[in-house]
Design an enzyme around this catalytic site. Structure first.
Site, PDB file in Angstrom:
ATOM      1  CG  ASP A   2       5.039  -1.584   6.551  1.00 24.23           C
ATOM      2  OD1 ASP A   2       5.424  -0.933   5.569  1.00 24.23           O
ATOM      3  OD2 ASP A   2       4.349  -2.632   6.459  1.00 24.23           O
TER       4      ASP A   2
ATOM      5  CG  ASP B  15       0.691  -1.046   1.338  1.00 30.82           C
ATOM      6  OD1 ASP B  15      -0.508  -0.781   1.535  1.00 30.82           O
ATOM      7  OD2 ASP B  15       1.338  -0.623   0.362  1.00 30.82           O
TER       8      ASP B  15
ATOM      9  NE  ARG C 144       5.913  -1.248 -15.069  1.00 33.17           N
ATOM     10  CZ  ARG C 144       5.758  -2.119 -14.077  1.00 33.17           C
ATOM     11  NH1 ARG C 144       6.731  -2.939 -13.773  1.00 33.17           N
ATOM     12  NH2 ARG C 144       4.647  -2.156 -13.394  1.00 33.17           N
TER      13      ARG C 144
HETATM   14 MG   LIG Z   1       4.334  -3.893   4.644  1.00 32.29          MG
END
Ligand SMILES: [Mg+2]
Length: 310
Positions: A12, A14, A134
């Site tokens: 992964d 982040d 948003r």
């Molecule tokens: Mg992550």
């Protein structure tokens, strides 16, 4: 195709290879290249290709055997583009439009303190849905979030995953077999949630890797542990231990749960009233409706009615 028996280490991005949204450190980059001398190495991130290049370098596709931006909706193998998938291609215009129309109609009936623009944002792999829109300012975002959260508090623990009030009602009423819904983690889940096809999470890239002949795939991520809800687990263990003893365990409030004999709820007094000879008994209470998420705010807070939607 990978040689039979080869191993892939899949990372992964982040929170695992880099701090959230940050660049990879030189130590980590070096470690990954050393690892690559022994096994195949791949990366999978939720962000798009541009963002992953910013974090792992412009030459990311040369540095890793597999690169999967957008959880693998976009795929690179051995430095070359491999495949691309989109929510539009997958669901088709008809279903996509049905979902968008449903959300817009639902939001149109909500009375909120503020409403701004961009209620449904179309992205390659998902729709992002926001009742306030948003385009709201930071102040408006917080106002909505606080209101939304208070509604969720009213509803109690309806679900084990975090969902907020308004989003939750829309959410619940939208459940469809082919779709998954989750709060939009990239915005801290404050004003919106994501809608995407089932399985379009980090496991999506595993479908692509199936064609390869890896003997093993090791996944490394910062959120691989199942979420442990302490009270849920505690109560589940108690239920098992005292099975058949006629006990009810009820999680309520923020820090505790109740244990009491079955039937010792508001219906208990009916046992006492049985001795009386009433032809009918009418009960009036605030929680007498069958559980129906979209009418709850109407019952609890007339100012923000979402009743009669659907
Ligand atoms: Mg992550």
């Amino acid at each position: 195709m990978a040689g039979a028996g080869e191993v892939l280490c899949l990372f992964d991005v982040d929170g695992t290879l880099t701090a959230a949204r940050q660049k990879v450190t030189s130590d980590m980059a070096e470690f990954l290249q050393n690892l690559r001398k022994k096994v195949k190495v791949g990366v999978v991130g939720g962000s798009d290709f541009e963002k992953i290049k910013e974090q792992l370098g412009d030459d990311v596709v040369e540095k890793f055997d597999f690169v999967f931006p957008e959880n693998g909706l976009v795929a690179y193998k051995d430095g070359k583009f491999l495949s691309r998938q989109s929510i539009h291609a997958h669901l088709g215009e008809d279903l996509l439009q049905e979902i968008i129309n449903y959300c817009l109609a639902y939001i149109a009936k909500l009375k909120l303190p503020k409403k701004r623009g961009t209620f449904v944002e179309f992205r390659n792999g998902m729709l992002n849905v926001s009742p306030i829109g948003r385009n709201c300012t930071q102040e408006e975002r917080i106002e909505f979030y606080e209101l939304d959260k208070s509604l969720r508090m009213c509803m109690g623990t309806m679900t084990t995953t975090y969902t907020s009030g308004y989003s939750h009602f829309l959410f619940c009423s939208m459940r469809r077999p082919r779709l998954a819904l989750q709060p939009a983690l990239h915005t801290g889940g404050q004003i919106s949630f994501d809608v995407f096809p089932n399985g379009w999470d980090k496991t999506y890239c595993l479908g692509i890797l199936e064609k390869e002949a890896f003997s093993q795939i090791y996944f490394f991520g910062d959120k691989t542990m199942p979420k442990e809800h302490f009270r849920d687990k505690f109560v589940a263990d108690l239920r098992k231990e005292f099975d058949g003893k006629g006990l009810t365990f009820s999680i309520g409030g923020q820090i505790s749960f109740d244990v009491f004999p079955n039937g010792w709820d508001k219906t208990y007094c009916l046992g006492i009233l049985e001795k009386e000879a009433f032809s009918q008994i009418y009960f009036f209470g605030d929680k007498t409706m069958p559980h129906k998420p979209e009418v709850v705010p109407w019952l609890r807070n007339g100012a923000y009615s979402t009743a009669n939607i659907r």
